[in-house]
Write a protein that holds these residues in place. Structure first.
Motif, PDB file in Angstrom:
ATOM      1  N   TRP A 107       3.726 -12.578   3.113  1.00 53.96           N
ATOM      2  CA  TRP A 107       2.346 -12.666   2.619  1.00 53.96           C
ATOM      3  C   TRP A 107       2.110 -11.498   1.672  1.00 53.96           C
ATOM      4  N   GLN A 157      -0.511  -9.206  -0.941  1.00 54.84           N
ATOM      5  CA  GLN A 157      -1.823  -8.762  -1.415  1.00 54.84           C
ATOM      6  C   GLN A 157      -1.648  -8.356  -2.877  1.00 54.84           C
ATOM      7  N   ASP A 164      -6.882  -6.370  -1.980  1.00 59.10           N
ATOM      8  CA  ASP A 164      -7.252  -6.232  -0.566  1.00 59.10           C
ATOM      9  C   ASP A 164      -7.278  -7.567   0.172  1.00 59.10           C
ATOM     10  N   GLN A 165      -6.735  -8.643  -0.447  1.00 61.33           N
ATOM     11  CA  GLN A 165      -6.713  -9.964   0.187  1.00 61.33           C
ATOM     12  C   GLN A 165      -5.312 -10.551   0.140  1.00 61.33           C
ATOM     13  N   ASN A 191      -3.501 -13.712  -0.377  1.00 58.50           N
ATOM     14  CA  ASN A 191      -3.750 -15.046  -0.918  1.00 58.50           C
ATOM     15  C   ASN A 191      -2.490 -15.798  -1.308  1.00 58.50           C
ATOM     16  N   PRO A 216     -17.305 -19.357  -1.281  1.00 58.43           N
ATOM     17  CA  PRO A 216     -16.938 -18.999   0.091  1.00 58.43           C
ATOM     18  C   PRO A 216     -16.731 -20.179   1.035  1.00 58.43           C
ATOM     19  N   GLN A 227      -5.114 -18.435   8.906  1.00 54.86           N
ATOM     20  CA  GLN A 227      -5.749 -17.248   8.322  1.00 54.86           C
ATOM     21  C   GLN A 227      -7.128 -17.593   7.762  1.00 54.86           C
ATOM     22  N   LEU A 228      -7.229 -18.729   7.073  1.00 54.18           N
ATOM     23  CA  LEU A 228      -8.496 -19.117   6.471  1.00 54.18           C
ATOM     24  C   LEU A 228      -9.574 -19.387   7.511  1.00 54.18           C
ATOM     25  N   SER A 229      -9.184 -19.897   8.665  1.00 56.89           N
ATOM     26  CA  SER A 229     -10.163 -20.164   9.717  1.00 56.89           C
ATOM     27  C   SER A 229     -10.847 -18.887  10.189  1.00 56.89           C
ATOM     28  N   ARG A 230     -10.189 -17.745   9.948  1.00 58.64           N
ATOM     29  CA  ARG A 230     -10.784 -16.448  10.322  1.00 58.64           C
ATOM     30  C   ARG A 230     -11.551 -15.827   9.157  1.00 58.64           C
ATOM     31  N   ARG A 231     -11.325 -16.325   7.933  1.00 57.40           N
ATOM     32  CA  ARG A 231     -11.942 -15.723   6.750  1.00 57.40           C
ATOM     33  C   ARG A 231     -13.267 -16.364   6.363  1.00 57.40           C
ATOM     34  N   GLY A 232     -13.556 -17.578   6.864  1.00 58.75           N
ATOM     35  CA  GLY A 232     -14.872 -18.148   6.590  1.00 58.75           C
ATOM     36  C   GLY A 232     -14.954 -19.517   5.964  1.00 58.75           C
TER      37      GLY A 232
END
Length: 287
Positions: A3, A5, A43-44, A46, A67, A96-101
Motif C-alpha cells: 500500500w 501513500q 497522508d492517504q 490510495n 466523501p 479500508q474504505l469501510s473505515r474511511r467513510g
C-alpha cells in the motif's frame, strides 16, 4: 502487495508500463485518472502495488472525489491473471474504505475488457450506468460551430465562486446539496481549471478542464435548465477549445458523457467529438 501513500516517479512509470501491456494485450483503453495518480496526498493510502520477482504485475487505485463514494480502477498483467491477487487487493481496499467513510464503491470497467467483466460478474456486482469516452483531434480538421444568439464570456473560477459552482452543480446535474458542494470544492484543486460561463451578466453554466501533455480532458460541463437549447452550451464548448488551443497549444480534447444523455451527445458531436470507448460502472454498498 504494497500500500502506498503517494507515488514516486519510478512507481508511476511502472504503472504506465503495466497499463500499456494490458491495453495492448486486451485491445482496450483503461481509465486510470493519471492526473490524480500524479498528485496523490502523502497522508492517504490510495494505491496498491503487487510485485512478483521485482516486477509490478498488478495495480489498484482508489479515487475519492466526493466523501460519499470511492471509485476503483486497476489491472493485472496478462501473464499473472487468475491467481487471486486482484480479488485480494479489492477486498483489502473495501475493508479500508469501510473505515474511511465512503458509503459506496464504484468499479470502473472498459466494456471491451473480458477479464474485467468476468471479475465483476464473479463478484456479483450490479451494473449502474455507462459513459461514452469521446475525443476530438485537431488533426481531423473537424470544424467548430460558430454564431449564437447571445454573447458568452468564460471566466476562470476562484475560491470565492464555490457557492456559485455548488448551485450550478445542483441545478445543472440535479444533485443533492451536499454532493453539489463537495464537487464544487474538489473542482478548485491546483491540477484543474474551472470556467464559469456567463451571459447577460449572470452565470449560466460551467465546465472544468484537466491538462496532460498535448491533451485536455473536459468534465463537469453543465448549463442551467432554463438556458438549454439556445446554443450557449455549444458556444461555450467551442470557445473553450479555441482558448486552450491559443493559450496552451492543445490539439487533442477528451471527455466522457452518459450514454443516456442524448442531448449532450449531440452537442459534443456537433463540436467534432467522436466516440472512442464505452466505460461501464458497477456499484457496491459498503454499509
Amino acid at each position: 502487495m504494497i500500500w502506498k501513500q503517494g507515488l514516486d516517479e519510478q512507481e508511476q512509470a511502472e504503472i504506465r508500463e503495466l497499463a500499456e501491456a494490458c491495453e495492448e494485450h486486451d485491445g482496450i483503453r483503461l481509465k486510470l485518472n493519471w492526473d490524480m495518480l500524479q498528485a496523490r496526498p502523502a497522508d492517504q493510502m490510495n494505491d496498491v502495488l503487487y510485485y512478483k520477482d521485482g516486477k509490478l504485475v498488478a495495480f489498484l487505485g482508489i479515487y475519492i472525489i466526493i466523501p460519499a463514494e470511492a471509485e476503483l480502477s486497476g489491472m493485472v498483467h496478462p501473464d499473472y491473471r487468475r491467481q487471486g491477487m486482484f480479488m485480494r487487493m479489492v477486498e483489502e481496499a473495501c475493508e479500508q474504505l469501510s473505515r474511511r467513510g465512503p458509503k459506496e464503491v464504484i468499479y470502473i470497467c472498459s466494456r471491451d475488457s473480458a477479464s474485467g467483466v468476468a471479475f465483476l460478474q464473479r463478484r456479483g456486482l450490479p451494473y449502474a450506468f455507462s459513459e461514452y469516452v469521446m475525443e476530438r483531434k485537431d488533426a481531423d480538421n473537424a470544424p467548430l460551430p460558430s454564431g449564437q444568439q447571445r454573447e458568452i464570456h468564460l471566466r476562470e473560477a476562484g475560491a470565492d465562486d464555490v457557492t456559485m459552482l455548488a448551485e450550478l452543480n445542483r441545478v445543472g446535474f440535479g444533485l443533492p446539496e451536499q454532493e453539489a458542494g463537495d464537487l464544487a470544492t474538489a473542482a478548485l484543486s491546483p491540477q484543474e481549471v474551472t470556467y464559469i460561463i456567463e451571459s447577460g451578466g449572470r452565470a449560466v453554466g460551467k465546465l472544468g478542464v484537466l491538462l496532460e501533455g498535448d491533451a485536455a480532458f473536459i468534465y463537469g460541463f453543465c448549463m442551467r435548465p432554463e438556458e438549454r437549447g439556445h446554443g450557449l452550451g455549444r458556444a461555450a464548448l467551442a470557445g473553450t477549445i479555441e482558448r486552450l488551443r491559443r493559450e496552451s497549444n492543445i490539439a487533442r480534447f477528451q471527455l466522457e458523457v452518459a450514454v443516456s444523455n442524448e442531448r449532450a451527445l449531440g452537442l459534443y458531436e456537433s463540436c467534432g467529438f467522436r466516440r472512442t470507448n464505452v466505460i461501464d460502472y458497477y456499484k457496491e454498498s459498503l454499509l
